[in-house]
Design a protein around this motif. Sequence first.
Motif, PDB file in Angstrom:
ATOM      1  N   MET A   1       0.876  -1.148  -0.088  1.00 23.44           N
ATOM      2  CA  MET A   1      -0.027   0.124  -0.073  1.00 23.44           C
ATOM      3  C   MET A   1       1.025   1.175  -0.078  1.00 23.44           C
ATOM      4  N   SER A   2       0.579   2.192  -0.912  1.00 24.02           N
ATOM      5  CA  SER A   2       1.237   3.552  -0.960  1.00 24.02           C
ATOM      6  C   SER A   2       1.192   4.315   0.391  1.00 24.02           C
ATOM      7  N   THR A   3       2.211   5.129   0.588  1.00 25.29           N
ATOM      8  CA  THR A   3       2.306   5.688   2.141  1.00 25.29           C
ATOM      9  C   THR A   3       1.467   6.931   1.913  1.00 25.29           C
ATOM     10  N   ASP A   4       0.644   7.091   0.868  1.00 28.68           N
ATOM     11  CA  ASP A   4      -0.491   8.306   0.700  1.00 28.68           C
ATOM     12  C   ASP A   4      -1.708   7.648   0.503  1.00 28.68           C
ATOM     13  N   SER A   5      -1.980   6.390   0.802  1.00 31.81           N
ATOM     14  CA  SER A   5      -3.343   5.578   0.522  1.00 31.81           C
ATOM     15  C   SER A   5      -4.483   6.314   1.271  1.00 31.81           C
ATOM     16  N   PRO A   6      -5.613   6.136   0.845  1.00 30.43           N
ATOM     17  CA  PRO A   6      -6.717   6.614   1.687  1.00 30.43           C
ATOM     18  C   PRO A   6      -7.047   5.852   3.055  1.00 30.43           C
ATOM     19  N   ALA A   7      -6.394   4.762   2.949  1.00 27.93           N
ATOM     20  CA  ALA A   7      -6.654   3.934   4.348  1.00 27.93           C
ATOM     21  C   ALA A   7      -5.675   4.538   5.150  1.00 27.93           C
ATOM     22  N   LEU A   8      -4.358   4.598   4.711  1.00 24.06           N
ATOM     23  CA  LEU A   8      -3.296   5.208   5.725  1.00 24.06           C
ATOM     24  C   LEU A   8      -3.607   6.623   6.328  1.00 24.06           C
ATOM     25  N   THR A   9      -4.259   7.230   5.295  1.00 29.09           N
ATOM     26  CA  THR A   9      -4.510   8.956   5.673  1.00 29.09           C
ATOM     27  C   THR A   9      -5.770   8.612   6.874  1.00 29.09           C
ATOM     28  N   ALA A  10      -6.810   7.824   6.613  1.00 26.41           N
ATOM     29  CA  ALA A  10      -7.929   7.463   7.491  1.00 26.41           C
ATOM     30  C   ALA A  10      -7.397   6.951   8.679  1.00 26.41           C
ATOM     31  N   ILE A  11      -6.530   6.162   8.896  1.00 27.44           N
ATOM     32  CA  ILE A  11      -5.853   5.543  10.050  1.00 27.44           C
ATOM     33  C   ILE A  11      -5.082   6.644  10.978  1.00 27.44           C
ATOM     34  N   ARG A  12      -4.330   7.515  10.213  1.00 29.62           N
ATOM     35  CA  ARG A  12      -3.541   8.555  10.776  1.00 29.62           C
ATOM     36  C   ARG A  12      -4.503   9.510  11.531  1.00 29.62           C
ATOM     37  N   ARG A  13      -5.821   9.454  10.790  1.00 26.16           N
ATOM     38  CA  ARG A  13      -6.658  10.669  11.243  1.00 26.16           C
ATOM     39  C   ARG A  13      -7.437  10.109  12.490  1.00 26.16           C
ATOM     40  N   VAL A  14      -7.683   8.779  12.582  1.00 26.52           N
ATOM     41  CA  VAL A  14      -8.299   8.150  13.692  1.00 26.52           C
ATOM     42  C   VAL A  14      -7.344   8.511  15.030  1.00 26.52           C
ATOM     43  N   VAL A  15      -5.954   8.268  14.889  1.00 21.88           N
ATOM     44  CA  VAL A  15      -5.140   8.229  15.789  1.00 21.88           C
ATOM     45  C   VAL A  15      -5.115   9.680  16.211  1.00 21.88           C
ATOM     46  N   ALA A  16      -4.933  10.655  15.420  1.00 22.14           N
ATOM     47  CA  ALA A  16      -4.995  12.142  15.774  1.00 22.14           C
ATOM     48  C   ALA A  16      -6.171  12.486  16.545  1.00 22.14           C
ATOM     49  N   ASP A  17      -7.324  12.222  15.965  1.00 17.57           N
ATOM     50  CA  ASP A  17      -8.579  12.333  16.789  1.00 17.57           C
ATOM     51  C   ASP A  17      -8.589  11.657  18.218  1.00 17.57           C
ATOM     52  N   ALA A  18      -8.082  10.565  18.091  1.00 17.31           N
ATOM     53  CA  ALA A  18      -8.180   9.929  19.566  1.00 17.31           C
ATOM     54  C   ALA A  18      -7.219  10.896  20.484  1.00 17.31           C
ATOM     55  N   VAL A  19      -6.166  11.446  20.282  1.00 18.26           N
ATOM     56  CA  VAL A  19      -5.352  12.385  21.044  1.00 18.26           C
ATOM     57  C   VAL A  19      -6.183  13.537  21.279  1.00 18.26           C
ATOM     58  N   GLU A  20      -6.694  14.159  20.131  1.00 21.96           N
ATOM     59  CA  GLU A  20      -7.325  15.459  20.276  1.00 21.96           C
ATOM     60  C   GLU A  20      -8.521  15.459  21.207  1.00 21.96           C
ATOM     61  N   PHE A  21      -9.105  14.378  21.103  1.00 23.44           N
ATOM     62  CA  PHE A  21     -10.583  14.207  21.931  1.00 23.44           C
ATOM     63  C   PHE A  21     -10.477  13.123  23.328  1.00 23.44           C
ATOM     64  N   GLN A  22      -9.149  13.121  23.622  1.00 24.06           N
ATOM     65  CA  GLN A  22      -8.952  12.241  24.767  1.00 24.06           C
ATOM     66  C   GLN A  22      -9.595  12.766  26.097  1.00 24.06           C
ATOM     67  N   ASN A  23     -10.188  13.986  25.994  1.00 24.76           N
ATOM     68  CA  ASN A  23     -10.955  14.640  27.126  1.00 24.76           C
ATOM     69  C   ASN A  23     -12.401  15.020  26.911  1.00 24.76           C
ATOM     70  N   ASP A  24     -12.763  14.311  25.745  1.00 22.91           N
ATOM     71  CA  ASP A  24     -14.189  14.390  25.167  1.00 22.91           C
ATOM     72  C   ASP A  24     -14.700  13.191  25.037  1.00 22.91           C
ATOM     73  N   VAL A  25     -15.430  12.765  25.981  1.00 20.88           N
ATOM     74  CA  VAL A  25     -16.268  11.534  25.978  1.00 20.88           C
ATOM     75  C   VAL A  25     -17.020  11.211  24.628  1.00 20.88           C
ATOM     76  N   ASP A  26     -17.814  12.342  24.175  1.00 21.46           N
ATOM     77  CA  ASP A  26     -18.860  12.336  23.210  1.00 21.46           C
ATOM     78  C   ASP A  26     -18.132  11.850  21.876  1.00 21.46           C
ATOM     79  N   ARG A  27     -16.818  12.534  21.705  1.00 15.43           N
ATOM     80  CA  ARG A  27     -16.194  12.604  20.444  1.00 15.43           C
ATOM     81  C   ARG A  27     -15.147  11.338  20.350  1.00 15.43           C
TER      82      ARG A  27
END
Length: 133
Positions: free
Chosen positions: A1-27
């Motif tokens: 899979m290429s380093t800029d595939s949609p799956a890799l981009t989506a996975i990186r986004r979920v990890v970033a969101d988990a950090v961003e929303f670590q104090n926001d239960v609803d998100r």
Amino acid sequence: MSTDSPALTAIRRVVADAVEFQNDVDRFIPLHTPEVTIVNFGGRRVSGRDALTEAMRQALASPLADVTTTVDIEDIRFLRDDVAIVACIKRVFDGRDAAATALPATTGQLTYVMVENGDRWRIASAQTTPTTT
């Protein structure tokens, strides 16, 4: 899979969101599968979204709300097109007052198992192992 595939981009986004929303239960909770299993930095295992929601609410109502983390992805490997293992470094920042119990470690190895359901990637499992370096 290429380093800029949609799956890799989506996975990186979920990890970033988990950090961003670590104090926001609803998100934070919708980033996980209904049957998620989490083993936190302290070794506590929580299974299922309902239990994770309750554990988060309890933690955020305590001085643990002042403990935050950052996550750096080191590697993403696909077991199948819809299942990925995400290896990360987790750094913990203890913002509690000096009277609080000090954390035994401030860095850990975080491993996510992520699955794609339909068009969304979600965290199915997360395990953090403290490291001393």
